[in-house]
Write an enzyme that holds these catalytic residues in place. Structure first.
Site, PDB file in Angstrom:
ATOM      1  N   GLU A 118       3.788  -3.924  -8.447  1.00 32.78           N
ATOM      2  CA  GLU A 118       4.905  -4.879  -8.397  1.00 32.78           C
ATOM      3  C   GLU A 118       5.123  -5.675  -9.673  1.00 32.78           C
ATOM      4  O   GLU A 118       4.883  -6.891  -9.719  1.00 32.78           O
ATOM      5  CB  GLU A 118       4.687  -5.855  -7.241  1.00 32.78           C
TER       6      GLU A 118
ATOM      7  N   GLU B  54       3.022  -0.412   0.600  1.00 31.06           N
ATOM      8  CA  GLU B  54       2.682  -1.662   1.290  1.00 31.06           C
ATOM      9  C   GLU B  54       3.770  -2.016   2.277  1.00 31.06           C
ATOM     10  O   GLU B  54       4.965  -1.941   1.956  1.00 31.06           O
ATOM     11  CB  GLU B  54       2.574  -2.853   0.319  1.00 31.06           C
TER      12      GLU B  54
HETATM   13  C1  GCO Z   1       2.236  -8.278  -3.208  1.00 33.02           C
HETATM   14  C2  GCO Z   1       0.935  -7.669  -3.381  1.00 33.02           C
HETATM   15  C3  GCO Z   1      -0.027  -7.965  -2.284  1.00 33.02           C
HETATM   16  C4  GCO Z   1       0.298  -9.104  -1.361  1.00 33.02           C
HETATM   17  C5  GCO Z   1       1.198  -8.679  -0.230  1.00 33.02           C
HETATM   18  C6  GCO Z   1       1.545  -9.804   0.725  1.00 33.02           C
HETATM   19  O1  GCO Z   1       3.154  -7.583  -2.865  1.00 33.02           O
HETATM   20  O2  GCO Z   1       2.372  -9.481  -3.382  1.00 33.02           O
HETATM   21  O3  GCO Z   1       1.000  -6.329  -3.631  1.00 33.02           O
HETATM   22  O4  GCO Z   1      -1.120  -8.254  -3.064  1.00 33.02           O
HETATM   23  O5  GCO Z   1      -0.833  -9.654  -0.835  1.00 33.02           O
HETATM   24  O6  GCO Z   1       2.378  -8.171  -0.727  1.00 33.02           O
HETATM   25  O7  GCO Z   1       2.224 -10.816   0.068  1.00 33.02           O
END
Ligand code: GCO
Length: 444
Positions: free
Chosen positions: A162, A350
């Site tokens: 990200e 994710e």
């Molecule tokens: C993000 C990260 C994760 C977070 C999840 C929840 O997207 O911020 O990849 O580390 O913990 O997304 O916020």
């Protein structure tokens, strides 16, 4: 590949779970340093203890095996491998990742390795971090070291996690490590990040035979609050910034600056040849989706003149992060990426939700809300797939509850509960059992 099994997995990251921030020669990361600053973390917590993963990784791998989840995505901590970011290698750190990879393979779990999930070595931050163009070379060296050591056993690699989240929150808004602010620092960090993404992918390709390479991008479907021209323009700008600002250059489409004039200074940062170096040779796009954004025109918001209207304000259901529960967002995000001409296939790397959990008198965690959230989102992923979009996998965020960055330990995202009061004890939640079952029944 299309004929192959759908890829089901769980995700985690080093800085959120490992703890052991100084163990066995590890150097400090920007998150270890940032959490020391006052008022940065909601519950004043730090990267310690995480979930104690550094010492308890075998327990967690056993849980993944027990649940028969075939794929595990985790990240490597750059300062564990290179305490100073460059220079001498911390072999004990690399040994840990070898044990972790071997531990996966011994249990029949396929490892998916993210090279950078936000924990830059603090030593490099002191030299400017992502705003210093030298970071491209530093990163190249780090990726070469990791892929040379693990590339005989790991084929699935993700370069960066990200970029919009870590550049935006870390270098524009200052809410995340390293806490820098302003447009100037953002455009420098953004360009160096994009160039590091393509460089990283190239280095993996050099060192890993049959590498399957991706990088992950945060994606939220964006909608205007009304049909007025001002709100629609505001939503388009937010969409360009949140969803496309890193994805487009990585796909060879350059920066989406038409509506984001306030970021056009990124072009002044570019050196001859950069334009052609932005495109990354990716085999898949890691798509990370949690919610949608509803946007209105806002003349007071600097630069972008747009602001988000919270789910709470709209009386919509939301999670402990305040994020609206709106499963169609994942469907629309997959369709959006898959509709870009020549876009590589998508893997959802994710998706998940934070809700309040408690252990009941029988010792179980009955997290029905998370279970329904996952079920409804997975349904949308399957719908996108059956509608002909090339989506090949789905990973839940996250295996266990963990350190949720500036929010600390309060929001719990895990399929597995961590008891922070009780020796970091692990309890598989109902959602974890449900997910395991779902995979078994929908293997293909
Ligand atoms: C993000 C990260 C994760 C977070 C999840 C929840 O997207 O911020 O990849 O580390 O913990 O997304 O916020």
């Amino acid at each position: 590949m299309n004929q192959q099994k759908f890829i089901w997995g769980v995700s985690a990251s080093a800085a959120q779970t490992e703890g052991a921030s100084l163990a066995d020669g590890k150097g400090l990361s920007i998150w270890d340093a940032f959490t020391e600053k006052k008022r940065k973390i909601a519950d004043h917590s730090s990267t310690e203890p995480g979930t104690g993963f550094y010492h308890r990784y075998k327990d967690d791998l056993d849980i993944i095996k027990e649940l028969q989840i075939p794929n595990f995505r985790f990240s490597l901590s750059w300062p564990r491998v290179l305490p100073e970011g460059t220079g001498s290698i911390n072999n004990k750190g690399l040994d840990f990742y070898e044990r972790l990879v071997d531990g996966c393979l011994e249990r029949g779990i396929t490892p998916w390795v993210t090279l950078y999930h936000w924990d830059l070595p603090q030593a490099l931050e002191l030299k400017g971090g992502w705003t210093n163009r030298d970071v491209i070379g530093w990163f190249e060296n780090y990726v070469a070291i990791c892929t040379k050591r693990l590339g005989d056993r790991v084929t699935n690699w993700m370069v960066l996690n990200e970029p919009m989240a870590f550049c935006g929150a870390g270098y524009f808004l200052g809410m995340h490590a390293p806490g820098r602010t302003g447009r100037k620092s953002f455009v420098k960090a953004a360009l160096n990040t994009s160039l590091s993404l393509s460089t990283g992918a190239e280095v993996i390709r050099q060192h890993v035979a049959k590498a399957y390479i991706g990088s992950t991008f945060s994606m939220s479907h964006v909608e205007p609050i009304s049909n007025s021209e001002k709100d629609r323009l505001a939503a388009e700008k937010v969409d360009d910034l949140l969803n496309l600002f890193f994805l487009y250059p990585a796909l060879g489409k350059g920066y989406p600056l038409k509506r984001l004039k306030f970021l056009s200074s990124i072009l002044d940062e570019m050196k001859p040849g950069d334009e052609n170096r932005l495109k990354a040779e990716l085999d898949f796009i890691g798509l990370q989706n949690y919610t949608r954004e509803v946007v209105k025109h806002s003349w007071i918001t600097p630069f972008i003149k747009a602001s988000m209207v919270s789910a709470k304000k709209r009386n919509a259901p939301y999670t402990e992060m305040g994020w609206e529960v709106w499963p169609e967002s994942i469907y629309k995000s997959i369709v959006k990426v898959c509709s870009i001409p020549n876009s590589p296939p998508v893997i959802v790397t994710e998706n998940g939700a934070a809700f309040v959990d408690s252990i009941d008198e029988n010792g179980s965690v009955n997290d029905v809300k998370r279970l329904y959230y996952l079920r409804d989102h997975i349904d949308m992923v399957m719908k996108a797939k059956s509608d002909g979009n090339d989506v090949r996998g789905y990973f839940v965020w996250s295996l266990t509850d963990n350190f949720e960055w500036a929010e600390g330990y309060r929001p719990r995202f895990g399929l597995v509960h961590i008891d922070y009061e009780n020796n970091l004890r692990r309890t598989i939640k109902s959602s974890g059992r449900w997910y395991a079952n779902h995979i078994r029944e929908n293997g293909i």
